[in-house]
Design a protein around this motif. Structure first.
Motif, mmCIF file in Angstrom:
data_model
loop_
_atom_site.group_PDB
_atom_site.id
_atom_site.type_symbol
_atom_site.label_atom_id
_atom_site.label_comp_id
_atom_site.label_asym_id
_atom_site.label_seq_id
_atom_site.Cartn_x
_atom_site.Cartn_y
_atom_site.Cartn_z
ATOM 1 N N GLU A 17 45.822 40.388 41.853
ATOM 2 C CA GLU A 17 46.631 41.022 42.890
ATOM 3 C C GLU A 17 47.003 40.014 43.956
ATOM 4 O O GLU A 17 46.221 39.124 44.279
ATOM 5 C CB GLU A 17 45.869 42.176 43.533
ATOM 6 N N MET A 18 48.261 40.186 44.487
ATOM 7 C CA MET A 18 48.725 39.353 45.594
ATOM 8 C C MET A 18 49.252 40.291 46.671
ATOM 9 O O MET A 18 50.129 41.105 46.424
ATOM 10 C CB MET A 18 49.830 38.393 45.150
ATOM 11 N N ASP A 19 48.719 40.125 47.884
ATOM 12 C CA ASP A 19 49.072 41.012 48.987
ATOM 13 C C ASP A 19 49.921 40.247 49.999
ATOM 14 O O ASP A 19 49.428 39.366 50.696
ATOM 15 C CB ASP A 19 47.799 41.524 49.659
ATOM 16 N N LEU A 20 51.227 40.583 50.013
ATOM 17 C CA LEU A 20 52.159 39.965 50.956
ATOM 18 C C LEU A 20 52.704 41.003 51.924
ATOM 19 O O LEU A 20 53.770 40.811 52.520
ATOM 20 C CB LEU A 20 53.325 39.304 50.196
ATOM 21 N N SER A 21 51.958 42.068 52.137
ATOM 22 C CA SER A 21 52.397 43.110 53.064
ATOM 23 C C SER A 21 52.197 42.644 54.502
ATOM 24 O O SER A 21 51.364 41.785 54.783
ATOM 25 C CB SER A 21 51.597 44.394 52.830
ATOM 26 N N LEU A 22 53.061 43.204 55.378
ATOM 27 C CA LEU A 22 52.963 42.907 56.798
ATOM 28 C C LEU A 22 53.087 41.413 57.080
ATOM 29 O O LEU A 22 52.446 40.874 57.988
ATOM 30 C CB LEU A 22 51.642 43.449 57.383
ATOM 31 N N CYS A 23 53.917 40.731 56.303
ATOM 32 C CA CYS A 23 54.142 39.291 56.511
ATOM 33 C C CYS A 23 55.488 39.020 57.157
ATOM 34 O O CYS A 23 55.905 37.851 57.274
ATOM 35 C CB CYS A 23 54.039 38.546 55.191
ATOM 36 N N ASN A 24 56.140 40.097 57.546
ATOM 37 C CA ASN A 24 57.444 39.971 58.194
ATOM 38 C C ASN A 24 58.445 39.186 57.318
ATOM 39 O O ASN A 24 59.225 38.373 57.814
ATOM 40 C CB ASN A 24 57.293 39.296 59.564
ATOM 41 N N LEU A 25 58.385 39.450 56.022
ATOM 42 C CA LEU A 25 59.275 38.767 55.084
ATOM 43 C C LEU A 25 60.656 39.422 55.082
ATOM 44 O O LEU A 25 60.795 40.640 55.158
ATOM 45 C CB LEU A 25 58.698 38.824 53.665
ATOM 46 N N THR A 26 61.701 38.600 54.993
ATOM 47 C CA THR A 26 63.066 39.097 54.809
ATOM 48 C C THR A 26 63.573 38.787 53.391
ATOM 49 O O THR A 26 64.589 39.339 52.954
ATOM 50 C CB THR A 26 64.022 38.452 55.820
ATOM 51 N N GLU A 27 62.868 37.894 52.712
ATOM 52 C CA GLU A 27 63.200 37.537 51.336
ATOM 53 C C GLU A 27 61.926 37.527 50.506
ATOM 54 O O GLU A 27 60.827 37.358 51.023
ATOM 55 C CB GLU A 27 63.852 36.146 51.269
ATOM 56 N N VAL A 28 62.107 37.675 49.224
ATOM 57 C CA VAL A 28 60.966 37.621 48.306
ATOM 58 C C VAL A 28 60.874 36.205 47.764
ATOM 59 O O VAL A 28 61.838 35.703 47.173
ATOM 60 C CB VAL A 28 61.142 38.631 47.163
#
Length: 347
Positions: A17-28
């Motif tokens: 699993e990779m958790d990139l939530s709440l990273c303020n990302l605008t792109e993947v």
């Protein structure tokens, strides 16, 4: 991303699993995610992502993706390439429709589309997703709905293709018809050109024949004219000759008649009983003097022999004439006298 950020992504990994939530990302970060094929669960919730790049569809190893609470308005057309995807959370986005390829997610078992401004038919198909069961039913119903849409799209595409084929066939038919007309026009033009050349050739032959006929007539006329001129000229030229020949013939006849008459007189005076008549005395004297003169002349032996021969022949002739004297005195006397003088002249 820099090496430090890659290391930070590694820090976001826990097992698969990779958790990139709440990273303020605008792109993947697709390229970076592709470096971790063992990661099958990806959490991108609570970011500011408005769209997914096309390359995201190449992450076919993903099984569970959470994109809830983002700003997504549309999904990639090739989303169906995520063939291993089983769970997809799209809660609280701005989606109105799903791509038709969504129907290709055959392994999808769980789906959440709550709080999206979905179009009415898609919203009815999605229903509520308040618990596990409803989310599973949502996945099933949405897949069915998308398959129907896929069929309609396929049918529409088929109809469009069929229409395009028909249009292409019509276009080809028109092209063939146009080509056929052009071929027919070229064929007709060639036939007309051939007919025109044939007529020109026939006209040329006819003109040549007429000209040849005219030339023949001219030649015939010229020949007749020349012949007439030649005949006239020959007539003009031959007239004096004919006159001359006639005159010469007449003189010759007169001379011949004179000689015949003279020979007849000599014969009568020498061979008949008239030799003592006054009219025959000069004739006999002249004949005797002539013969004596010939004998007395000093001529060549051959000439003398010739004269003697002539004398002998003359005497024989005179004897014959004496035997024929009665007939000579008849109306046919001139005919008989013609023969004798001729021999005498020749001798």
């Amino acid at each position: 991303m820099s090496k430090s950020k890659v290391l930070n992504l590694k820090d976001k990994i826990d097992g698969n699993e990779m958790d990139l939530s709440l990273c303020n990302l605008t792109e993947v970060p697709v390229k970076e995610l592709a470096a971790f094929p063992k990661v099958t669960v990806l959490d991108l919730s609570c970011n500011n992502i408005s769209s997914l790049p096309l390359e995201f569809c190449s992450l076919s190893h993903l099984i569970k993706v959470d994109l809830s609470k983002n700003q997504l308005t549309v999904l990639p057309d090739d989303l169906g390439r995520l063939s291993n995807l089983q769970q997809l959370d799209l809660y609280n986005n701005k989606l109105t429709i799903l791509p038709v390829s969504f129907s290709q997610l055959k392994n999808l078992k769980w789906l959440d589309l709550k709080d999206n401004p979905l179009e009415i038919n898609l919203a009815k198909a999605a229903g509520d997703c308040l618990d596990e069961k409803q989310c599973k039913q949502c996945a099933v119903r949405v897949l069915q709905h998308m398959r129907i849409l896929q069929d309609e799209v396929d049918k529409e595409r088929e109809r469009r293709l069929q229409k395009e084929k028909e249009l292409e066939k019509k276009k080809e038919a028109k092209q063939r018809e146009r080509e056929a007309k052009e071929r027919e026009a070229r064929k007709r033009e060639k036939a007309e050109e051939k007919e025109r050349k044939r007529k020109e050739y026939n006209a040329h032959i006819a003109a040549m024949a007429v000209q040849e006929q005219k030339n023949k007539r001219k030649e015939e006329k010229r020949r007749r004219t020349g012949q007439a001129v030649a005949d006239k000229k020959a007539a003009v030229e031959s007239a004096p000759k004919a006159q001359r020949h006639t005159l010469i013939g007449l003189l010759f006849k007169l001379l011949l008649l004179l000689l015949l008459g003279l020979a007849g007189v000599v014969g009568v005076c020498q061979l008949t009983g008239l030799n003592d008549e006054a009219m025959c005395v000069p004739v006999n004297s002249a004949v005797g003097d002539g013969l004596s003169w010939v004998r007395e002349q000093k001529v060549d032996l051959k000439v003398r022999e010739l004269v003697q021969e002539v004398d002998i022949r003359a005497r024989e002739l005179l004897q014959k004439l004496s035997s024929l004297a009665p007939q000579l005195l008849k109306p046919l006397v001139p005919t008989a006298t013609v023969t004798e003088p001729v021999e005498t002249v020749e001798n």
